[in-house]
Write an enzyme that holds these catalytic residues in place. Sequence first.
Site, short mmCIF file in Angstrom:
data_model
loop_
_atom_site.label_atom_id
_atom_site.label_comp_id
_atom_site.label_asym_id
_atom_site.label_seq_id
_atom_site.Cartn_x
_atom_site.Cartn_y
_atom_site.Cartn_z
N LYS A 11 0.82 -1.22 0.00
CA LYS A 11 0.00 0.00 0.00
C LYS A 11 0.86 1.27 0.00
O LYS A 11 2.08 1.21 0.24
CB LYS A 11 -0.93 -0.04 1.21
CG LYS A 11 -1.98 -1.17 1.14
CD LYS A 11 -2.93 -1.08 2.34
CE LYS A 11 -4.01 -2.15 2.29
NZ LYS A 11 -4.95 -2.02 3.43
N TYR A 51 -12.46 -1.90 -3.59
CA TYR A 51 -12.92 -2.06 -2.21
C TYR A 51 -14.44 -1.98 -2.10
O TYR A 51 -14.97 -1.70 -1.02
CB TYR A 51 -12.26 -1.03 -1.30
CG TYR A 51 -10.87 -1.44 -0.82
CD1 TYR A 51 -10.69 -2.57 -0.02
CD2 TYR A 51 -9.75 -0.70 -1.15
CE1 TYR A 51 -9.44 -2.96 0.44
CE2 TYR A 51 -8.48 -1.08 -0.70
CZ TYR A 51 -8.34 -2.21 0.10
OH TYR A 51 -7.09 -2.59 0.55
N ASN A 114 -1.91 0.36 6.77
CA ASN A 114 -1.41 -0.91 7.31
C ASN A 114 -0.58 -1.73 6.31
O ASN A 114 -0.54 -2.96 6.38
CB ASN A 114 -2.56 -1.73 7.92
CG ASN A 114 -3.61 -2.11 6.91
OD1 ASN A 114 -3.50 -1.78 5.73
ND2 ASN A 114 -4.63 -2.80 7.35
N HIS A 117 -2.18 -5.41 1.53
CA HIS A 117 -3.48 -6.07 1.32
C HIS A 117 -3.20 -7.49 0.83
O HIS A 117 -2.24 -7.71 0.09
CB HIS A 117 -4.30 -5.34 0.23
CG HIS A 117 -5.45 -6.15 -0.27
ND1 HIS A 117 -6.68 -6.15 0.35
CD2 HIS A 117 -5.55 -7.04 -1.30
CE1 HIS A 117 -7.48 -7.00 -0.28
NE2 HIS A 117 -6.82 -7.55 -1.31
N GLU A 128 -9.61 -10.58 -7.69
CA GLU A 128 -8.65 -9.49 -7.49
C GLU A 128 -7.48 -9.59 -8.48
O GLU A 128 -6.97 -8.58 -8.95
CB GLU A 128 -8.14 -9.51 -6.05
CG GLU A 128 -9.23 -9.10 -5.06
CD GLU A 128 -8.79 -9.11 -3.60
OE1 GLU A 128 -9.60 -8.74 -2.75
OE2 GLU A 128 -7.64 -9.49 -3.32
N1 UDP Z 1 -9.73 -0.57 7.47
C1 UDP Z 1 -9.70 0.67 8.09
N2 UDP Z 1 -10.32 0.81 9.30
C2 UDP Z 1 -10.94 -0.23 9.93
C3 UDP Z 1 -10.96 -1.49 9.30
C4 UDP Z 1 -10.33 -1.63 8.07
O1 UDP Z 1 -9.14 1.61 7.55
O2 UDP Z 1 -11.49 -0.03 11.02
C5 UDP Z 1 -9.06 -0.72 6.17
C6 UDP Z 1 -7.69 -1.33 6.32
O3 UDP Z 1 -6.82 -0.71 5.39
C7 UDP Z 1 -7.93 -2.77 5.93
C8 UDP Z 1 -9.01 -2.62 4.85
O4 UDP Z 1 -9.83 -1.57 5.33
O5 UDP Z 1 -6.74 -3.38 5.48
C9 UDP Z 1 -9.84 -3.84 4.60
O6 UDP Z 1 -10.37 -4.29 5.82
P1 UDP Z 1 -10.38 -5.86 6.17
O7 UDP Z 1 -11.20 -6.01 7.41
O8 UDP Z 1 -10.78 -6.62 4.95
O9 UDP Z 1 -8.86 -6.14 6.58
P2 UDP Z 1 -7.66 -6.93 5.88
O10 UDP Z 1 -8.26 -8.07 5.12
O11 UDP Z 1 -6.95 -5.95 5.00
O12 UDP Z 1 -6.80 -7.35 7.03
#
Ligand code: UDP
Length: 141
Positions: A11, A51, A114, A117, A128
């Site tokens: 990212k 997304y 974070n 992805h 994807e």
């Molecule tokens: N995200 C965020 N705030 C939150 C939860 C998720 O900004 O409270 C963002 C974060 O970048 C995350 C993405 O949304 O990686 C997708 O969320 P998911 O729960 O699918 O997490 P991942 O699969 O990336 O661990």
Amino acid sequence: MAIERTLSIIKPDAVAKNVIGKIVSRFEAAGLKMVAGKLVHLSRSEAEQFYAVHSARPFFKDLVEFMISGPVFVQVLEGEDAIVKNRDLMGATDPKKAAAGTIRADFADSIDANAVHGSDAPETAKGEIAFFFAGLNVYQR
Ligand code: UDP
């Protein structure tokens, strides 16, 4: 165990920190092979489309802003159990909760920024990968 393919995105926060190589090394060390990869700067509509599953979530707008704030490195990883293996290497969504030694524990700043992805299931991986690499001549085994 099956040979799988999964989509990984490094990212904008991690690209800005100049740690693409360090993150790719984690995948290589774990036996995942990069079979396609490119640096792209997503448009707003591409990020919203990618997304779309999160479009009703309160963080959606900020997530899209973040994902278009700079270039991302998109790659297809291949290997045994690649989908789960990638998720294990990434660590928990919130880096504060991510296990020591995971990519998010080592490179992510917050739950919003974070670092990586990774596809979460075979069907999402397929969709994807097609989203970013459809029509390209992705290496076949
Ligand atoms: N995200 C965020 N705030 C939150 C939860 C998720 O900004 O409270 C963002 C974060 O970048 C995350 C993405 O949304 O990686 C997708 O969320 P998911 O729960 O699918 O997490 P991942 O699969 O990336 O661990």
